[in-house]
Structure formats: structure tokens, C-alpha cells
Design a protein around this motif. Structure first.
Motif, PDB file in Angstrom:
ATOM      1  N   UNK A  36      14.625   4.889  14.483  1.00  9.51           N
ATOM      2  CA  UNK A  36      13.929   4.710  15.618  1.00  9.51           C
ATOM      3  C   UNK A  36      13.394   3.348  15.636  1.00  9.51           C
ATOM      4  N   UNK A  37      12.999   2.914  14.346  1.00 13.70           N
ATOM      5  CA  UNK A  37      12.582   1.587  14.231  1.00 13.70           C
ATOM      6  C   UNK A  37      13.656   0.463  14.704  1.00 13.70           C
ATOM      7  N   UNK A  73       7.666   3.891  21.869  1.00 16.54           N
ATOM      8  CA  UNK A  73       8.687   2.800  21.226  1.00 16.54           C
ATOM      9  C   UNK A  73       7.978   2.165  20.082  1.00 16.54           C
ATOM     10  N   UNK A 130       5.056   1.463  12.229  1.00 23.48           N
ATOM     11  CA  UNK A 130       4.822   2.369  11.087  1.00 23.48           C
ATOM     12  C   UNK A 130       5.704   1.950   9.962  1.00 23.48           C
ATOM     13  N   UNK A 131       6.934   1.495  10.398  1.00 21.12           N
ATOM     14  CA  UNK A 131       8.036   0.977   9.323  1.00 21.12           C
ATOM     15  C   UNK A 131       7.479  -0.223   8.827  1.00 21.12           C
ATOM     16  N   UNK A 179       6.966   4.017  15.958  1.00 28.82           N
ATOM     17  CA  UNK A 179       8.056   3.588  14.787  1.00 28.82           C
ATOM     18  C   UNK A 179       7.943   2.461  14.232  1.00 28.82           C
ATOM     19  N   UNK A 180       8.305   1.356  14.965  1.00 28.80           N
ATOM     20  CA  UNK A 180       8.537   0.084  14.451  1.00 28.80           C
ATOM     21  C   UNK A 180       7.149  -0.441  13.679  1.00 28.80           C
ATOM     22  N   UNK A 197       4.582  -1.472   8.738  1.00 25.78           N
ATOM     23  CA  UNK A 197       3.285  -1.162   7.864  1.00 25.78           C
ATOM     24  C   UNK A 197       3.441  -0.674   6.665  1.00 25.78           C
ATOM     25  N   UNK A 198       4.273   0.395   6.867  1.00 23.35           N
ATOM     26  CA  UNK A 198       4.266   1.164   5.511  1.00 23.35           C
ATOM     27  C   UNK A 198       5.624   1.155   4.626  1.00 23.35           C
ATOM     28  N   UNK A 219      14.327  -4.334  21.749  1.00 22.13           N
ATOM     29  CA  UNK A 219      13.404  -5.513  21.812  1.00 22.13           C
ATOM     30  C   UNK A 219      14.622  -7.046  21.975  1.00 22.13           C
ATOM     31  N   UNK A 244       0.980  -1.326  -0.082  1.00 26.49           N
ATOM     32  CA  UNK A 244       0.028   0.082  -0.068  1.00 26.49           C
ATOM     33  C   UNK A 244       0.751   1.122  -0.034  1.00 26.49           C
ATOM     34  N   UNK A 253      12.800   7.958  11.014  1.00 22.29           N
ATOM     35  CA  UNK A 253      11.924   6.829  11.301  1.00 22.29           C
ATOM     36  C   UNK A 253      12.614   5.471  11.100  1.00 22.29           C
ATOM     37  N   UNK A 292       9.079  -9.180  16.100  1.00 23.12           N
ATOM     38  CA  UNK A 292       8.151  -8.762  16.964  1.00 23.12           C
ATOM     39  C   UNK A 292       7.498  -9.887  17.892  1.00 23.12           C
ATOM     40  N   UNK A 348      10.503  -8.197   9.996  1.00 21.11           N
ATOM     41  CA  UNK A 348       9.867  -7.423  11.157  1.00 21.11           C
ATOM     42  C   UNK A 348       8.869  -8.215  12.072  1.00 21.11           C
ATOM     43  N   UNK A 359       5.713  -5.678  22.379  1.00 19.82           N
ATOM     44  CA  UNK A 359       5.170  -6.668  21.290  1.00 19.82           C
ATOM     45  C   UNK A 359       3.588  -6.316  21.204  1.00 19.82           C
TER      46      UNK A 359
END
Lengths: 272, 313
Positions: free
Chosen positions: A16-17, B104, B110-111, B107-108, B113-114, A24, A1, A13, B128, B124, B197
């Protein structure tokens, strides 16, 4: 998308990702590192030296590890088996019918994981007290199965919803009864989802500690053993060895479950 | 057709049962639903009600025995200074942990998904899922290693010449303490770590449902990327954030292991419940305490449902 084909990722971005993912994962890496340290009385960083002797110590010199391990495996196996039966039944019923109170019932099945574990734990414990049940492996199983049902249910209902009704109708038209249709048509379609749900349930039960502290009597499962080591450490690296083992034992089923549900995404007959 | 096929096999009892179900599909639903419903209904909901009932009993202060008479005095005890503090402390911690998780996780998610495609997407997802499903206690233990006074954080601070900063933070009132593993900061960090998560997945699910033509339309209408984010993407991601917060909030409210292992000696609701039902033998007060997270979560779930959070679960 993606909105335009050659859009670059904003640097902030991306950073930070990646930082988030490191946050984690680095702590788990430390568990592995400390399994090899020569320092057994503190968590000194960097470790003063490295050794593999703790794996041997855990294997042969710590008989207190084995009974909890066996108990955990046994509880997880029984709880998973129960959860597979009840979870699948619930998913089959709620996915096929529309009736009054359906929403409430599906909320009810989510409740054991939506409410904090301590509530499940203390209510089960007080119910056992009231009924005069002695704590045993079965009280542990009772608690575990309750939330394992939810996991299987969640996995199964997603698959049931994708299941094509035309296949079942075709099977019935060709003269199969409900049981044959279930065995030859439905089960092969939902099999991987059940296997995945079962593995997740197993991992969840194998790892559960909050409910177990309330429903176990004198027995300890592996997580309870670990909890007591966290509160009163003896040989710290041995705890790390067991932790490494637990990480591996729980991660393998999860990876397997991932591949199973991914390949099963294209259910037969749904591509019309 | 079907008659012929049945004739070949014969018509057994299974077929008869099967026919009954076919004629009465509702009966089949009932037969399927009854066993799991009885299990959840009796084992789980039954126990919950039994517990609830006990919160209306009270403990005799002199004999230490539970008095089986209806009273609201146990609930009144919840409002005593010390108990109220426990509740406020736990709710504050849950709220802060939820905010920390959003910051936190976003951004994870968002990255993922997009921007993630193909193998990065799978990477990813697994990155997670693995921490989500790895052992809870192992994760807590990992933080015990990190936050220990002789551990990696102190070592890092020393080598980056930031020991003064760490000491300064630990000297702060309330959130500080003798070392990170005996302070609110430590408890907060472990909670955030463990529940992240649960926040990432629903946010990602919500973001993946944002139609790309909305974003194009926003850009076409002259919105800056920042404006598009705050006026289009973020409102659509909000149900995901709320769905995630159900988990982070509820899990923090009821946890007693994390504050026992990493934290100072001030109790949270979970610890209070555990000690009250265990050593103190005060089941009524313990039961009344568990009603607090139940009530909070009840209201929370109601609001969340109204804001459409359940659609992304």
C-alpha cells in the motif's frame, strides 16, 4: 526507532505504501508524455504518435507565453525579497523572547496559509477596492508576499530555535555590537535556512493562482495563463510543454532547499 | 576585555544603538517584530476585517448596488435552500476528501516513519515533498488528462475488460456523470491527489515520535501486533492525522479551481464566492460566504489545539 533490528516489513504495508507513492507520481509522468503527443485536440491515450515539435512551437510561435512568464518571475522575485526581510525579522523576534500575546502573534503569522486562499484573495481585493488602489504588479506582489512571509518565517524560526545562545554571548563578550554579531555570527548560521525558505517562497509565488486571480487586473501571471488554457484549450500539447517547464523550474529549488536544510541540521555550537 | 576591543575600533553610532538594545532586550524584540506585524496586521488582518464588515451590508435587489447599512439579511440569505446546499455539498466533499487522504496517506507515512532507513528514508521524504511543491495547476491538469473520456482510465478499463464497471459507476446517481471529469468522483479524486502530501507529513512526524519502548512494552505485555497498532500506535498518531486534516479540510473548503476544471456544474463555496464577487457584484453575500469556512476552520482549529495537533506541525 525500529523496535527489533531484524523485523520484516509486512507485505500489505509495503504494497500500500508503494501503491500510494505511484498514485502520487504517475499523474505527473503523464504530463511529460502528453508534451510529445501528435494529437492536439483531445487527450487521447495512448497518443497516436510522438513528436518534439511542440517545444519549438512553444518557443517561437506562441508569443502569449512570454509576458506572463516574465511577470511571474518578477512577482516571485520581489515577493521573495520582501518575505525574506519580514519573515526573518518575525522569526528573530518570536524565537528570542517570551512575552504576553506571543502565541497569538505566532498564530497570526500562520493564518495566511491556514485559511483558504480564496479568503486571502477576496479580502485583499475588496480592501483594494475600498482604498481605490488600481490593480497592478504591486497588488499581486502584496498578496504573494503575505503568504511568502509565512514560508520564510517557518523555515527561519526552526533554525533560530536551534541557534546556540552561547555563540551570540561569546561574540558580544569579544566586543562585537549587535549588528556585527548578526552579520558575522547569526547570519552564517541561519543563511542556509533563509536560502531554503526563500526558494520555497519563490516556488510558491511562481505557482500561486487562487490569490492571484483576485489581485491581478488585466495582467496574467504564468499560472493564470495556464488556467485560461485549461478552461479554453488551444494547442493542448503546448500547455504540456509549459507545464513541464514549470515542473522543472519549481522542482530544482525544492531539491536545493532540501539539501541546504539537511546539511545545515548540525548548527555550530549546538552540540554540547 | 570588551572595553579594550571597543577602544580599538572606536565607539560609533551603531555601537550606541547596539548598547541600547543590550540594555533593553524588549525594545529590540519590538523593533524586530513591528515591521512584519504591521504588514500582516494591516495588509492581511485589515483586509479580513474589511471583508467581514461588508458581510453586514446588503445588496439592493433593484439597483444592484451595495447598501452600506448594518443588516443581518445577507446572513439570512445563506440559509436559503440553494445556498445551504452549496455549504452542505462543500463540507461533505471536504470531509470525504479528508477521509480519502487519511486512507492513502497513512501507509506511506507509517512505512516512512517506522521501516524506511538511510537512503529509503531520504527517498520517501523527497517522494512526498516533490508532489507537495510541484505546481498546483499542473497537478490539476494532469488529472484532466487522466479523467478525460478519451484518456488513460477509459483505455485501461477497456483493456482490462472493465468498461462495464466504469460505465456502471458513471451511471450512478449523484456521484456519476457524463464522464469522470464532469462528476463528483472526478472532483474527489483530484482533491485527494492534490492534498495527500499535506496529510502524509504530519502523520509521519507524529509516528516518528512514538517511543519504540512503548511498542516493545505492548508486545511484552502480550498484545498482538494488531492490538498494539490500535491501542498504542494509532492513538499516538491521531494528533498527526488531525493536524493533516486541518490542511485537507481547509484547502478543500476554499478551493474553486478544482471543481471548476474537474466537476459538474453544481457549485462549491469557493466557486460561489468567486462568481458572487465577480460577475454578480454581490460582495456582501460573497463576504458572508467566506465567513462559513472561516467559522468552520475556527472551530476546527480550536478542537485540534485541544487534541494536541499543533505539537506535530
Amino acid at each position: 526507532m525500529s523496535s527489533s533490528p531484524n523485523r520484516a516489513t509486512p507485505l500489505g504495508l509495503r504494497i500500500s505504501a508503494i501503491a500510494g507513492l505511484l498514485f502520487l507520481h504517475l499523474p505527473l509522468a503523464l504530463i511529460f508524455l502528453y508534451a510529445f503527443t501528435t494529437e492536439e485536440r483531445s487527450f487521447q491515450f495512448p497518443p497516436p504518435g510522438y513528436t518534439t515539435k511542440w517545444f519549438g512551437v512553444a518557443w517561437s510561435e506562441r508569443p502569449d507565453i512570454w509576458p506572463p512568464l516574465y511577470l511571474s518571475l518578477k512577482v516571485a522575485a520581489i515577493a521573495t525579497a520582501l518575505a525574506l526581510i519580514f519573515g526573518t525579522l518575525a522569526a528573530a523576534a518570536l524565537s528570542r523572547a517570551r512575552f504576553f500575546g506571543r502565541e497569538t502573534i505566532s498564530l497570526l503569522f500562520i493564518l495566511p496559509i491556514a485559511l483558504p486562499g480564496i479568503i486571502t484573495g477576496i479580502s485583499l481585493r475588496s480592501a483594494f477596492d475600498i482604498m481605490g488602489l488600481d490593480f497592478s504588479i504591486w497588488t499581486i506582489v502584496l498578496g504573494h508576499a503575505t503568504f511568502c512571509i509565512v514560508v520564510v518565517y517557518n523555515n527561519a524560526i526552526a533554525r533560530f530555535r536551534r541557534l546556540s545562545g552561547s555563540l551570540i554571548e561569546a561574540s558580544m563578550d569579544l566586543g562585537a555590537n549587535s549588528f556585527q554579531t548578526f552579520w558575522y555570527v547569526i547570519l552564517p548560521q541561519i543563511g542556509t535556512a533563509l536560502l531554503a525558505g526563500g526558494m520555497l517562497a519563490f516556488a510558491l509565488s511562481f505557482d500561486e493562482v487562487i490569490v492571484t486571480t483576485f489581485t491581478a487586473g488585466q495582467q496574467s501571471t504564468l499560472p493564470i495563463w495556464m488556467l485560461s488554457e485549461l478552461i479554453r484549450p488551444r494547442q493542448r500539447p503546448v500547455t504540456n510543454v509549459v507545464a513541464v517547464f514549470v515542473v522543472v523550474v519549481t522542482l530544482l529549488p525544492i531539491l536545493a532547499a532540501y539539501y541546504l536544510t539537511r546539511e545545515g541540521e548540525h548548527t555550530g555550537g549546538s552540540s554540547k | 576585555m570588551s572595553q579594550a576591543a571597543i577602544a580599538e575600533r572606536g565607539y560609533g553610532p551603531l555601537d550606541r544603538v547596539s548598547d541600547i538594545f543590550f540594555v533593553r532586550p524588549k525594545l529590540l524584540t519590538l523593533v524586530l517584530l513591528l515591521p512584519p506585524l504591521l504588514w500582516i496586521g494591516i495588509v492581511y488582518v485589515g483586509s479580513l476585517f474589511a471583508l467581514l464588515l461588508q458581510s453586514f451590508y446588503s445588496l439592493d435587489d433593484y439597483s444592484g448596488l451595495v447598501v452600506h447599512e448594518f443588516t443581518l439579511s445577507t446572513y439570512a440569505q445563506l440559509l436559503e435552500e440553494a445556498n445551504l446546499q452549496i455549504i452542505v455539498r462543500t463540507v461533505t466533499m471536504s470531509a470525504l476528501v479528508t477521509i480519502g487522504c487519511v486512507i492513502i496517506a497513512f501507509p506511506i507515512a507509517y512505512y516512512a516513519a517506522r521501516y524506511a532507513r538511510g537512503w529509503t528514508k531520504a527517498f520517501f521524504y523527497l517522494a512526498v515533498m516533490m508532489p507537495l511543491w510541484s505546481s498546483y495547476l499542473v497537478k490539476v491538469y494532469a488529472w484532466k488528462l487522466i479523467l478525460a473520456k478519451e484518456g488513460i482510465l477509459t483505455w485501461l478499463a477497456k483493456n482490462l475488460h472493465l468498461s462495464w464497471l466504469l460505465d456502471g459507476i458513471m451511471a450512478l446517481p449523484v456521484i456519476g456523470g457524463p464522464s469522470l471529469s464532469f462528476s463528483y468522483i472526478g472532483t474527489f479524486l483530484v482533491f485527494v491527489y492534490i492534498w495527500i502530501p499535506y496529510m502524509i507529513l504530519p502523520i509521519q512526524a507524529a509516528l516518528e515520535r512514538v517511543p519504540s519502548n512503548y511498542i516493545e512494552a505492548s508486545a511484552d505485555l502480550g498484545a498482538e501486533p494488531r492490538q498494539t497498532f490500535w491501542t498504542v500506535i494509532f492513538p499516538l498518531a491521531l494528533p498527526g492525522i488531525i493536524a493533516g486534516s486541518i490542511f485537507t479540510f481547509s484547502l478543500t473548503l476554499g478551493d474553486y479551481i478544482v471543481p471548476t476544471i474537474v466537476g459538474n456544474s453544481r457549485l462549491m463555496i469557493g466557486q460561489a464566492v468567486y462568481t458572487l464577487q465577480g460577475t454578480a457584484g454581490n460582495i456582501p453575500l460573497a463576504a458572508a460566504f467566506t465567513v462559513v469556512p472561516m467559522a468552520i476552520m475556527g472551530v476546527y482549529l480550536w478542537i485540534a489545539k485541544r487534541m494536541g495537533a499543533f505539537d506535530v506541525l
